[in-house]
Design an enzyme around this catalytic site. Structure first.
Site, PDB file in Angstrom:
ATOM      1  N   TRP A  23     -49.297  84.454  10.157  1.00 21.09           N
ATOM      2  CA  TRP A  23     -49.543  85.110   8.878  1.00 21.09           C
ATOM      3  C   TRP A  23     -50.524  86.249   9.129  1.00 21.09           C
ATOM      4  O   TRP A  23     -51.553  86.028   9.754  1.00 21.09           O
ATOM      5  CB  TRP A  23     -50.128  84.094   7.897  1.00 21.09           C
ATOM      6  CG  TRP A  23     -50.065  84.522   6.471  1.00 21.09           C
ATOM      7  CD1 TRP A  23     -51.115  85.005   5.744  1.00 21.09           C
ATOM      8  CD2 TRP A  23     -48.943  84.502   5.602  1.00 21.09           C
ATOM      9  NE1 TRP A  23     -50.704  85.286   4.475  1.00 21.09           N
ATOM     10  CE2 TRP A  23     -49.365  84.988   4.358  1.00 21.09           C
ATOM     11  CE3 TRP A  23     -47.612  84.129   5.768  1.00 21.09           C
ATOM     12  CZ2 TRP A  23     -48.513  85.110   3.283  1.00 21.09           C
ATOM     13  CZ3 TRP A  23     -46.770  84.242   4.694  1.00 21.09           C
ATOM     14  CH2 TRP A  23     -47.214  84.720   3.465  1.00 21.09           C
ATOM     15  N   ALA A  62     -52.805  79.314   9.060  1.00 15.01           N
ATOM     16  CA  ALA A  62     -54.080  78.708   9.445  1.00 15.01           C
ATOM     17  C   ALA A  62     -54.066  77.186   9.281  1.00 15.01           C
ATOM     18  O   ALA A  62     -54.668  76.464  10.079  1.00 15.01           O
ATOM     19  CB  ALA A  62     -55.210  79.314   8.621  1.00 15.01           C
ATOM     20  N   PHE A  63     -53.387  76.697   8.252  1.00 11.92           N
ATOM     21  CA  PHE A  63     -53.387  75.270   7.955  1.00 11.92           C
ATOM     22  C   PHE A  63     -52.815  74.445   9.110  1.00 11.92           C
ATOM     23  O   PHE A  63     -53.191  73.291   9.300  1.00 11.92           O
ATOM     24  CB  PHE A  63     -52.591  75.014   6.672  1.00 11.92           C
ATOM     25  CG  PHE A  63     -52.867  73.682   6.046  1.00 11.92           C
ATOM     26  CD1 PHE A  63     -54.059  73.435   5.388  1.00 11.92           C
ATOM     27  CD2 PHE A  63     -51.925  72.666   6.109  1.00 11.92           C
ATOM     28  CE1 PHE A  63     -54.322  72.213   4.807  1.00 11.92           C
ATOM     29  CE2 PHE A  63     -52.170  71.437   5.522  1.00 11.92           C
ATOM     30  CZ  PHE A  63     -53.368  71.207   4.873  1.00 11.92           C
ATOM     31  N   GLU A  64     -51.940  75.038   9.900  1.00 12.43           N
ATOM     32  CA  GLU A  64     -51.321  74.324  11.015  1.00 12.43           C
ATOM     33  C   GLU A  64     -52.184  74.321  12.277  1.00 12.43           C
ATOM     34  O   GLU A  64     -51.894  73.599  13.234  1.00 12.43           O
ATOM     35  CB  GLU A  64     -49.958  74.950  11.339  1.00 12.43           C
ATOM     36  CG  GLU A  64     -48.911  74.716  10.279  1.00 12.43           C
ATOM     37  CD  GLU A  64     -49.034  75.628   9.053  1.00 12.43           C
ATOM     38  OE1 GLU A  64     -48.537  75.242   7.992  1.00 12.43           O
ATOM     39  OE2 GLU A  64     -49.634  76.720   9.157  1.00 12.43           O
ATOM     40  N   LEU A  75     -56.364  84.547   9.542  1.00 15.55           N
ATOM     41  CA  LEU A  75     -56.923  85.256   8.397  1.00 15.55           C
ATOM     42  C   LEU A  75     -56.414  84.546   7.152  1.00 15.55           C
ATOM     43  O   LEU A  75     -55.208  84.484   6.913  1.00 15.55           O
ATOM     44  CB  LEU A  75     -56.469  86.718   8.415  1.00 15.55           C
ATOM     45  CG  LEU A  75     -57.115  87.670   7.435  1.00 15.55           C
ATOM     46  CD1 LEU A  75     -58.612  87.787   7.682  1.00 15.55           C
ATOM     47  CD2 LEU A  75     -56.459  89.048   7.544  1.00 15.55           C
ATOM     48  N   VAL A  76     -57.333  83.944   6.396  1.00 13.31           N
ATOM     49  CA  VAL A  76     -56.992  83.245   5.160  1.00 13.31           C
ATOM     50  C   VAL A  76     -57.445  84.139   4.016  1.00 13.31           C
ATOM     51  O   VAL A  76     -58.640  84.358   3.839  1.00 13.31           O
ATOM     52  CB  VAL A  76     -57.690  81.869   5.076  1.00 13.31           C
ATOM     53  CG1 VAL A  76     -57.314  81.155   3.782  1.00 13.31           C
ATOM     54  CG2 VAL A  76     -57.353  81.021   6.290  1.00 13.31           C
ATOM     55  N   ARG A 113     -56.501  78.607  -3.988  1.00  8.31           N
ATOM     56  CA  ARG A 113     -56.006  77.805  -2.874  1.00  8.31           C
ATOM     57  C   ARG A 113     -56.582  78.255  -1.526  1.00  8.31           C
ATOM     58  O   ARG A 113     -56.794  77.435  -0.638  1.00  8.31           O
ATOM     59  CB  ARG A 113     -54.477  77.876  -2.852  1.00  8.31           C
ATOM     60  CG  ARG A 113     -53.865  77.010  -1.800  1.00  8.31           C
ATOM     61  CD  ARG A 113     -52.350  76.979  -1.964  1.00  8.31           C
ATOM     62  NE  ARG A 113     -51.765  76.134  -0.983  1.00  8.31           N
ATOM     63  CZ  ARG A 113     -51.296  76.546   0.176  1.00  8.31           C
ATOM     64  NH1 ARG A 113     -51.325  77.815   0.491  1.00  8.31           N
ATOM     65  NH2 ARG A 113     -50.772  75.703   1.032  1.00  8.31           N
ATOM     66  N   SER A 149     -63.831  79.076  16.387  1.00  6.28           N
ATOM     67  CA  SER A 149     -63.073  79.561  15.248  1.00  6.28           C
ATOM     68  C   SER A 149     -63.319  81.028  14.954  1.00  6.28           C
ATOM     69  O   SER A 149     -64.448  81.453  14.767  1.00  6.28           O
ATOM     70  CB  SER A 149     -63.433  78.751  14.000  1.00  6.28           C
ATOM     71  OG  SER A 149     -62.790  79.316  12.871  1.00  6.28           O
ATOM     72  N   HIS A 165     -58.637  98.405   3.449  1.00  8.05           N
ATOM     73  CA  HIS A 165     -58.918  97.044   3.935  1.00  8.05           C
ATOM     74  C   HIS A 165     -58.187  96.765   5.240  1.00  8.05           C
ATOM     75  O   HIS A 165     -58.744  96.146   6.153  1.00  8.05           O
ATOM     76  CB  HIS A 165     -58.535  96.011   2.883  1.00  8.05           C
ATOM     77  CG  HIS A 165     -59.560  95.844   1.822  1.00  8.05           C
ATOM     78  ND1 HIS A 165     -59.477  94.874   0.871  1.00  8.05           N
ATOM     79  CD2 HIS A 165     -60.695  96.529   1.544  1.00  8.05           C
ATOM     80  CE1 HIS A 165     -60.514  94.960   0.057  1.00  8.05           C
ATOM     81  NE2 HIS A 165     -61.258  95.962   0.438  1.00  8.05           N
TER      82      HIS A 165
END
Length: 171
Positions: free
Chosen positions: A34, A66-68, A90-91, A98, A123, A137
């Site tokens: 992502w 990122a969750f994985e 990058l979250v 969420r 991290s 950005h």
């Protein structure tokens, strides 16, 4: 690059850096796909910086988001093949809360991996306060993630050196 991760379930404490001899450190980098154009900058900067300080064996693994990362980090750490695991993602705030929960879950998971396996986990899973898909950005994070990759590599090298010193003291 996607690679198969060994399916093992025992911690790698018996295969610490000192037990492996004086070979180059083996480092796994897990990165989220992502925002791959930005996250890839972090991963590549970390790889380059790790290599500047001497020999290092780096393998990269890509996951969807990122969750994985924590599960992959756990399997890599428990494999006994790696002296350290680095995480890059990058979250971003997609307009709902969420992202805060995802970021916290990832960081908590990475800390758990480190404490449960004895393999240091680093991290560069970043959660910017404000990130929008516009040129300003994107340009900022394009460069900022290079800086974070360099910092990630420095932290990895310094921690591995400190852990080697502790192993010598306890031997």
């Amino acid at each position: 690059m996607n690679q198969t991760i060994p399916n093992v379930s025992t911690p790698s404490s018996a295969t610490s850096a000192s037990a492996r001899g004086d070979r180059a450190p083996r480092v796994a980098i897990v990165s989220a796909s992502w925002h791959a154009d930005l996250v890839g900058r972090c991963r590549e900067a970390a790889q380059r910086e790790l290599a500047t300080a001497g020999p290092v064996d780096v393998e990269t693994f890509e996951v969807p988001g990122a969750f994985e990362i924590p599960l992959h980090a756990m399997k890599l750490a428990r494999s006994g093949r790696y002296d350290a695991v680095l995480a890059c993602a990058l979250v971003v705030d997609g307009g709902i809360y969420r992202h805060d929960f995802v970021a916290q879950a990832v960081i908590d998971g990475l800390m758990r991996v480190q404490l449960d396996t004895g393999v240091p986990v680093f991290s560069a899973v970043l959660t910017p306060l404000a990130f929008h898909e516009h040129a300003v950005h994107h340009a900022f994070f394009h460069e900022h993630l290079v800086t974070k990759g360099v910092e990630l590599a420095h932290a990895c090298r310094a921690t591995l050196a400190a852990l080697r010193r502790l192993e010598v003291l306890s031997a």
